[in-house]
Write a protein that holds these residues in place. Structure first.
Motif, PDB file in Angstrom:
ATOM      1  N   GLY A  31       0.800  -1.206   0.000  1.00  0.00           N
ATOM      2  CA  GLY A  31       0.000   0.000   0.000  1.00  0.00           C
ATOM      3  C   GLY A  31       0.839   1.263   0.000  1.00  0.00           C
ATOM      4  O   GLY A  31       2.046   1.233   0.266  1.00  0.00           O
ATOM      5  N   ASN A  38      -3.176  -0.246  -3.618  1.00  0.00           N
ATOM      6  CA  ASN A  38      -3.935   0.235  -2.456  1.00  0.00           C
ATOM      7  C   ASN A  38      -3.384   1.574  -1.970  1.00  0.00           C
ATOM      8  O   ASN A  38      -2.190   1.684  -1.691  1.00  0.00           O
ATOM      9  CB  ASN A  38      -3.844  -0.783  -1.317  1.00  0.00           C
ATOM     10  N   ILE A  42      -5.782  -3.476   2.957  1.00  0.00           N
ATOM     11  CA  ILE A  42      -4.727  -4.023   2.094  1.00  0.00           C
ATOM     12  C   ILE A  42      -4.560  -5.533   2.251  1.00  0.00           C
ATOM     13  O   ILE A  42      -3.960  -6.174   1.409  1.00  0.00           O
ATOM     14  CB  ILE A  42      -3.370  -3.302   2.279  1.00  0.00           C
TER      15      ILE A  42
END
Length: 174
Positions: free
Chosen positions: A67, A105, A172
């Motif tokens: 992420g 993400n 995530i």
């Protein structure tokens, strides 16, 4: 697991840098990488190809990460040019014509000394990331207002910061 922070302020005593460092504490078991506006040249298509080493490294870190969290100030009720420049570089295909942001993400965070927090900049940033097909939970943002230069705002927002981080971890890990 790896997490990349894009910190959108160049200022040495940046409140957003303080916020990012506090959020990072909630990801103690992650490999954290930070990038700042000075890590990016001003976007220019003439510099885009062939890829220079600095952008290859940034893209590689983001590609490997689970992420990306953008900690951004709000300038004049909008996304700062520094943050937009980062997104512009990351939105372009690499030498192999592969795109980076789509499917990655993302989460956004921000802090200001002003009345409105960073909500307007976050709204714009979420819209841009959405158009680039990023995975983003628009309900999980953190916008802190009336922050003080000494960082005391962090203690007042510990639970909000923890909640933000926990929600992003769940997001995530899906």
């Amino acid at each position: 697991m790896k997490l990349v922070f894009l910190i959108g302020s160049q200022r040495e005593g940046s409140l957003n840098k303080l916020l990012a460092k506090e959020i990072e504490k909630e990801f103690a078991d992650y490999d954290i990488v930070e990038y700042y506006p000075n890590d990016f040249k001003m976007f220019n298509q003439d510099l885009e190809k062939p890829e220079e080493d600095w952008i290859k490294k940034i893209r590689e870190d983001i590609r490997e990460a689970e992420g990306v969290i953008i900690a951004s100030p709000e300038y004049n009720y909008s996304v700062p040019g520094t943050v937009k420049n980062m997104i512009d570089w990351l939105s372009r295909p690499n030498d192999d014509e592969k795109y980076l942001i789509g499917g990655k993400n993302f989460a956004v965070a921000g802090v200001t000394q002003g009345l409105d927090g960073t909500r307007l900049a976050q709204k714009e940033l979420i819209a841009v990331l959405h158009q680039l097909r990023a995975n983003i939970d628009p309900m999980n943002t953190i916008s802190i207002l009336f922050a003080d230069e000494e960082g005391k705002f962090l203690a007042d927002n510990k639970e909000r910061i923890k909640d933000f981080a926990e929600k992003f971890k769940k997001f995530i890990e899906k």
